[in-house]
Enzyme design. Structure first.
Site, short mmCIF file in Angstrom:
data_model
loop_
_atom_site.label_atom_id
_atom_site.label_comp_id
_atom_site.label_asym_id
_atom_site.label_seq_id
_atom_site.Cartn_x
_atom_site.Cartn_y
_atom_site.Cartn_z
N CYS A 97 0.83 -1.20 0.00
CA CYS A 97 0.00 0.00 0.00
C CYS A 97 0.87 1.26 0.00
O CYS A 97 1.56 1.53 -0.97
CB CYS A 97 -0.98 -0.04 1.18
SG CYS A 97 -2.32 1.17 1.03
N HIS A 143 -3.78 -5.04 0.38
CA HIS A 143 -3.35 -5.50 1.71
C HIS A 143 -3.38 -7.02 1.78
O HIS A 143 -4.44 -7.62 2.03
CB HIS A 143 -4.25 -4.91 2.80
CG HIS A 143 -4.03 -3.45 3.04
ND1 HIS A 143 -3.04 -2.99 3.88
CD2 HIS A 143 -4.64 -2.36 2.52
CE1 HIS A 143 -3.07 -1.66 3.89
NE2 HIS A 143 -4.02 -1.26 3.06
N GLU A 168 -2.24 -8.84 4.08
CA GLU A 168 -2.25 -9.31 5.46
C GLU A 168 -3.65 -9.49 6.03
O GLU A 168 -3.81 -10.14 7.07
CB GLU A 168 -1.45 -8.35 6.35
CG GLU A 168 -2.08 -6.99 6.60
CD GLU A 168 -1.81 -5.96 5.52
OE1 GLU A 168 -2.05 -4.78 5.79
OE2 GLU A 168 -1.38 -6.35 4.41
#
Length: 525
Positions: free
Chosen positions: A93, A179, A181
């Site tokens: 990001c 993202h 994660e």
């Protein structure tokens, strides 16, 4: 210039993947996901100097997201020297955009923002190989990379990001706009693992057995021939910390368990039976229930109750330590501090101090200890895994988080012995039914709250009742920083409600709290 030899480098069990935090709400989550790939990781602020980072001897870097625009005044900057350390780098990001800008790519205001679930189109490359050509990802950006740096392949795009991922495999550099994660990116963990194992060439060495062995050796080195005291709370953190230290120094560890009378049903017996049986540790139990209840008399304010319980705990612990030592010396105090506590407390690394965390705080000045915090680099799930590796029983290792002040902050109103008994009985029913339904692994925790200063009208038998409500607060979470209410099956809720209203005196209503965090906290007080 400060040389690496002049920098205080914390001792770690392995060379880390450093997550450089650019202000992301997900920095800790990135570190957790890296560890789930069996690679050790730590979070470090973007303000850390290149000398500090070099001194940590990272095996790779992950540049986190952040709320700023790379063009904004005062926005965090990426030191180009980071990209010359000769270690693999993954940008996420904001970190992806900062990386692109530092390497000569173009970041622009495209006028198209992407927030939430977005469709990613894979264009090739190694980072997404063997993954679907079109896949959902979680985006949160206004700016976008419109041209990759020279020598980089564009390997993914989206409607709002013409360059949604790039890579230079020969240079071991890569970045993604989305993202990976978060759970809303279904293939994100595979992408992270691909970077760690294929781009960075890292092995899967961060295992419970390796962690336990490394921490035991660290404790053995720190304490040497000394003696240590550990305050057991009955929770998983202090139990695993004590088990590690006991494995390292044997009977030179003494554990102190203060029963403040605000525990759940069976917890004192469980600690005395299961923990001692599993570890062989010396355990001293202090029965301080009467003292705590006297101190809490007439107090209803949540913060007031917390302060009183904390103060009384310190006094009880202090007295127990003096009795245990009886003129002898214990140089070390064991605490179950976890990695999120270290990060949120500032961690000595330049991060903001969100809150202080102390398992035993405010000890008198004449009780001098050196802290031993064997878990300070671990997340909760890793603590549980290490506990299992050490042979602790599931009754301790899988225990739901429980606040230090105990049932005292789950009674909304004054804490009395009768109210504690009422709540303890209701709580035991809830725990029994959730376990019987096989829901323990689906629920992070389920606070049971007694609205002691509230009464509601009911009908039981042929008579009118005027009893207290009980609130159920089942939540699902990964780290307690955010949480969602757990969708417990209706039939389980029905059994819980029926049992509580039939078996617990003065309770005639059971209600369900369906608020997420935020806006509500997990605990009511």
């Amino acid at each position: 210039m400060v040389q690496p030899a002049d920098i205080d480098v914390p001792e770690t069990p392995a060379r880390p993947v450093l997550v450089v935090d650019f202000g992301a709400q997900y920095a800790q989550l990135i570190a957790r996901r890296v560890r789930e790939a069996r690679v050790f990781s730590e979070v470090i602020p973007h303000t850390a100097s290149i000398e500090e980072i070099r001194a940590r001897q990272p095996v790779a870097l992950v540049l986190s997201g952040g709320p700023a625009s790379v063009y904004a005044d005062g926005a965090p900057k990426l030191d180009p020297a980071l990209l010359d350390l000769g270690v693999p780098v993954l940008g996420i990001c904001y970190g992806f955009q900062a990386m692109a800008q530092a390497l000569g790519g173009i970041v622009a205001h495209t006028g198209t923002r992407e927030y939430g679930r977005t469709e990613l189109k894979v264009l090739g490359g190694k980072l997404h190989s063997d993954l679907p050509e079109v896949q959902p990802v979680w985006m949160s950006h206004g700016d976008a990379v419109t041209a990759a740096p020279d020598g980089f392949d564009v390997v993914a795009s989206s409607a709002g990001a013409p360059v949604a991922a790039f890579e230079a495999f020969d240079r071991r550099l890569a970045g993604v706009q989305y993202h990976p994660e978060v759970m809303h990116t279904p293939h994100g963990q595979q992408v992270l693992s691909r970077f760690l194992h294929d781009f960075a060439g890292l092995g899967a060495q961060w295992t419970p057995a390796n962690i336990a062995n490394a921490l035991i050796e660290q404790v053995r080195t720190q304490i040497g021939d000394g003696h240590a005291i550990c305050g057991l709370s009955g929770g998983v953190d202090s139990a695993v910390a004590a088990a590690l230290v006991q494995r390292a120094i044997g009977d030179r560890l003494t554990c102190v368990f203060v029963d403040h009378g605000l525990l759940r049903a069976g917890e004192r017996a469980q600690v005395q039976r299961d923990f001692v049986a599993a570890t062989g540790a010396n355990l001293v139990t202090v029965d301080a229930a009467e003292t705590f209840l006297e101190a809490l008399s007439g107090v209803s304010a949540p913060e007031g109750k917390r302060k009183i319980i904390g103060r009384q705990f310190i006094r009880a612990f202090e007295g127990a330590v003096r009795d245990v030592l009886d003129g002898k010396t214990a140089e070390f105090l064991v605490q179950g501090t976890l990695y999120p506590d270290v990060v949120e407390s500032g961690g000595g690394s330049g991060t903001a101090n969100i809150k202080s965390h102390h398992n035993v705080g405010g000890l008198p000045d004449d009780l001098k200890f050196t802290l031993v915090e064997p878990l300070r680099l671990l997340f909760k799930d890793e603590v549980r895994a290490v506990g299992r590796e050490l042979g602790l029983p599931e009754e301790i290792v899988a225990r739901q988080p429980f606040p230090g002040p105990g049932l005292g902050i789950r009674i909304v109103g004054e804490v009395t012995a009768k109210r504690v008994d009422t709540l303890r009985h209701a709580d035991s029913i809830v725990r029994e039914e959730l376990t019987a339904a096989g829901l323990d692994n689906q629920i992070w925790q389920c606070p049971v709250v007694l609205l002691a200063d509230v009464r509601s009208v009911g009908v039981q038998g042929d008579g009118r009742t005027y009893g207290h409500p009980i609130v159920l607060r089942p939540v699902s979470s990964e780290d307690a920083m955010t949480a969602d209410w757990t969708r417990v099956p209706y039939e389980v809720l029905e059994r819980i409600s029926t049992r509580i209203t039939n078996e617990v005196a003065e309770v005639n209503r059971v209600v369900l709290d369906i608020t997420s965090k935020p806006p509500a906290t997990i605990e009511w007080e």
